[in-house]
Design an enzyme around this catalytic site. Structure first.
Site, PDB file in Angstrom:
ATOM      1  N   ASP A 153       1.022  -1.015  -0.259  1.00  0.00           N
ATOM      2  CA  ASP A 153      -0.115   0.093  -0.156  1.00  0.00           C
ATOM      3  C   ASP A 153       0.893   1.185  -0.033  1.00  0.00           C
ATOM      4  OD1 ASP A 153      -2.270   1.677  -0.080  1.00  0.00           O
ATOM      5  OD2 ASP A 153      -3.097   0.781   1.642  1.00  0.00           O
ATOM      6  N   TRP A 154       0.285   2.368  -0.475  1.00  0.00           N
ATOM      7  CA  TRP A 154       1.154   3.783  -0.602  1.00  0.00           C
ATOM      8  C   TRP A 154       1.459   4.065   0.671  1.00  0.00           C
ATOM      9  CZ3 TRP A 154      -0.420   1.051  -4.201  1.00  0.00           C
ATOM     10  CH2 TRP A 154      -0.519   1.241  -5.494  1.00  0.00           C
TER      11      TRP A 154
END
Ligand code: BGC
Length: 742
Positions: free
Chosen positions: A278-279
């Site tokens: 995920d970012w």
């Protein structure tokens, strides 16, 4: 909130990208032989790749300008990209959000639009895998035509708390229902040569302090709940990618959690695709690589450093991470691209038929709306009504959507711009499909609107109208949870005043999920419309006027109030920008062992308490009867259940008979099967459900697999998890089921 601001520049719409610096003579490209398997093709590319090319493939750059930094050359103004490998004939990786449509984060002012599906919960509430698959195919097609080959779509975190800000992106509380629906959405997306991404792996079930929070959950309970949903979705959809989550799981960050990534996902489930972070979810180089992370997403923008660049090169040089692990990362990414046809059928610009796609969204909204209450058959409304009062929730302009990275700008843009928050996780978005206009069209223009800000004026309008339809809204978004289930502002008072002024009042909910309804007993009807997507106004009107029968069933248990939840309070939940200032500090650890695998209806059953509306519940405008339940079993432990369903009413409609099982010695039940059945009045259909043995199994940690215990099982045929119509006993042999992914 650690997420950095996201702004967009004009995007470059082109898939052609730069060759790597050291471009050599084009190789023969034997991997373009489509007769070879995706694995073989990927292996051939990996053999031909330079070390630099491999490193280019295992990192992506944020696909938009941000924090004063221009967007990278490969950017399409989206979540991430990595440039094309022209030398190898491998296209740029172009990744975009997400499950409800092609989103361009924070692009409310952009002219680019996409079709917005209703919320994931609405699709799940259809209990119809075909609806999920059609929605997936629609957004996959739009993504492909906008130049994307990876959709960050496939949210399947379990609904453990109605206040979780991202429930609308997911598929509810039950691992089988959620897994099947998400799996079919993924399958639909990938049918369009676009990789889909199951997320957020795993136990990312709350947003509060999501970047650091530790989700504590016994490994066996996890296998039987949150992980089971992923396992099932994976088996059905075979997603090219899985996104590891922000949070820690039992003390270790999900993106460097070897048990989650290497053991469970890759070894136990045999997953051949790639794990992307995920970012902002990566915390290490060697540890993450060895645990099974294959690609670092937008690291230079969201992580402390690009761990999968120099730090990983050094770890490989030191021998801490084997070269074979790097090759495996590249192999997995390429394999997924080959497997969905992203290399043979590269994404490219093509016209999009938004009118046709809106119909897909509309059908999903219609199939997933849940009629919660309908006293004295107030619904369906007659088109001969002399007047209808339409009140509240900007119903004169459009329908609400959830916020965050999944937010889609539908054709026509934001119908109600300027509502707080206008920046991340906003903007608050209303799709321009006004329920008022759709209702007015059906009653020959005799519909009038009151905003609801002036409660007395709204009540006056209701009193002078034949029927009142009052809309209430509950905005939710990625990055925060609601601290409670109450509606914002004066909406409770508004509904109370309107129902008092006119007992013929229908309440329509546009919401993330369960909310407190202190006025429920005074209402004549309540329709759960969720966030209904970019044709939501039309769908709601068609349901209210009976042009389509409500046939959605709750994919969640609807608590009476927070005291019924495993964790009545979420410390630190809230968002000041919408008047819900967080109280207290978020907890370091969320204890999911309180309910363990008894999520939702199982929790209510274990506690012997009754929710307001049970999992599986929903009304329609017709009635259904069930014939006798018959059950057969085979030596492999597979069960076949059969029964007849008859439409005993006077209108066409669809029912969702549900089968649950009580395992030997257990009093809680588990969903094992269902079918959505559409029937004309008087029509009967025989339903035959083949239930694989694994649906009756528990996870056996010692035997390291699923195991059905020999014994007597009780099969329950119900209209919901709480309304059981018939029971059948069956004897099952001890088996270790194969094909556990279904
Ligand atoms: C979200 C993901 C999303 C990613 C890219 C993250 O903040 O958690 O669901 O796909 O951003 O926008």
């Amino acid at each position: 909130m650690s997420r950095r601001s996201r702004r967009l520049f004009a995007c470059v719409f082109a898939l052609s990208a730069m060759a790597t610096a050291a471009a050599a003579e084009p190789p023969a490209r034997p991997w373009m032989n489509t007769a070879l398997s995706p694995d073989a093709r990927a292996a051939l590319v990996v053999q031909a790749m330079t070390q630099d090319e491999k490193f280019q493939l295992i990192t992506t750059a944020y696909g938009s300008a941000s924090d004063g930094k221009p967007a990278p050359a490969c950017a399409l103004g989206s979540a991430a990209c990595t440039p094309a490998f022209a030398r190898l004939g491998v296209p740029a990786l172009q990744e975009t959000d997400a499950g409800l449509g092609v989103a361009r984060p924070l692009n409310a002012h952009s002219s680019d639009v996409a079709t917005a599906l209703p919320s994931g919960l609405a699709t799940a509430a259809s209990w119809d895998p075909a609806v999920a698959e059609a929605g997936g195919a629609m957004i996959g097609r739009e993504a492909h035509r906008k130049g994307f080959n990876v959709l960050l779509a496939g949210g399947v975190n379990l609904l453990r708390d109605p206040r979780n800000g991202r429930n609308f992106e997911y598929a509810g509380e039950d691992p089988l229902l959620a897994g099947v629906m998400a799996g079919h959405a993924v399958r639909g997306i990938q049918s369009q040569h676009v990789v889909s991404t199951l997320k957020h792996y795993a136990v990312n079930d709350l947003e509060t302090a999501r970047n650091t929070m530790n989700a504590k959950l016994d490994p066996v309970a996890a296998r039987e709940s949150d992980l089971r949903a992923f396992e099932i979705a994976l088996g059905i959809g075979e997603p090219g990618s899985v996104m590891c989550a922000y949070n820690r799981v039992n003390g270790t960050y999900a993106c460097e959690n070897a048990w989650l990534l290497d053991q469970v996902l890759k070894r136990d489930w045999g997953y051949k695709g790639f794990v992307m972070s995920d970012w902002g979810a990566v915390h290490s180089a060697a540890k993450s690589a060895l645990a099974g992370l294959d690609q670092q997403s937008a690291g230079e923008t969201f992580d402390p450093q690009v761990f999968f660049a120099a730090p990983l090169r050094e770890a490989i040089a030191r021998g801490e991470v084997p070269q074979a692990r790097l090759d495996d990362m590249a192999q997995r990414i390429l394999r997924s691209l080959f497997a969905v046809g992203a290399i043979d059928h590269p994404a490219k610009a093509a016209p999009i038929d938004y009118a046709a796609d809106a119909k897909v969204a509309q059908r999903a909204a219609e199939a997933g709306a849940v009629l919660l209450r309908n006293q004295n058959h107030l619904l369906p409304l007659a088109t001969t009504l002399t007047s209808v009062a339409v009140i509240g929730a900007h119903a004169d302009k459009g329908v609400l959507a959830g916020g965050g990275s999944s937010a889609v700008t539908a054709p026509g843009g934001n119908a109600v711009p300027g509502l707080a928050p206008t920046v991340w996780p906003g903007p608050v978005m209303y799709h321009p499909s006004a329920p008022l206009a759709a209702i007015a069209r059906r009653v020959g223009g005799k519909a009038s609107y009151a905003s609801g800000e002036d409660i007395a004026a709204a009540a006056k309008l209701a009193a002078s109208s034949a029927v009142a339809v009052v809309f209430v809204q509950q905005w939710a978004a990625e990055s925060f949870d609601r601290p409670h289930m109450a509606l914002d502002g004066n909406q409770d008072a508004l509904v109370a005043a309107v129902t008092k002024a006119n007992p013929r009042t229908v309440v329509v909910l546009e919401n993330n999920g369960p909310l407190a309804m202190p006025w429920l007993a005074q209402t004549a009807a309540v329709l759960e419309a969720w966030y209904p997507g970019n044709a939501g106004g039309e769908a709601i009107a068609r349901l209210l006027f009976g042009e389509v029968d409500p046939s959605g069933r709750l994919p969640l248990s609807w608590p009476r109030d927070e005291s019924q939840l495993p964790r009545p309070a979420i410390a630190g939940a809230g968002l000041a920008a919408i008047g819900l200032a967080p109280q207290g500090q978020p907890a370091d650890t969320v204890d999911y062992d309180i309910e363990g695998a008894d999520v939702g209806y199982r929790w209510f059953q274990r506690r012997g308490s009754e929710p307001l509306f049970p999992f599986g519940y929903g009304l329609g405008y017709t009635t259904f009867g069930y014939g006798p339940l018959t059950v057969t079993t085979d030596a492999a432990g597979a069960v076949t259940a059969s029964f007849a369903v008859t439409n005993t009413g006077k209108r066409a409609g669809a029912d969702v008979p549900q089968l649950y099982v009580q395992l030997p010695g257990e009093s809680v039940s588990r969903l094992v099967g269902w079918q959505k059945v559409a029937l004309q009045p008087g029509q009967t259909q025989r339903v035959r459900l083949a239930l694989p043995a694994v649906r009756f199994a528990r996870y056996d940690d010692h035997g390291h697999g699923w195991r059905v215990a020999a014994g007597r099982y009780r099969l329950l045929l119900g209209r919901s998890s709480a309304q059981i119509e018939q029971r059948a006993e069956l004897q099952l042999p001890a088996v270790f089921p194969a094909g556990a992914q279904r």
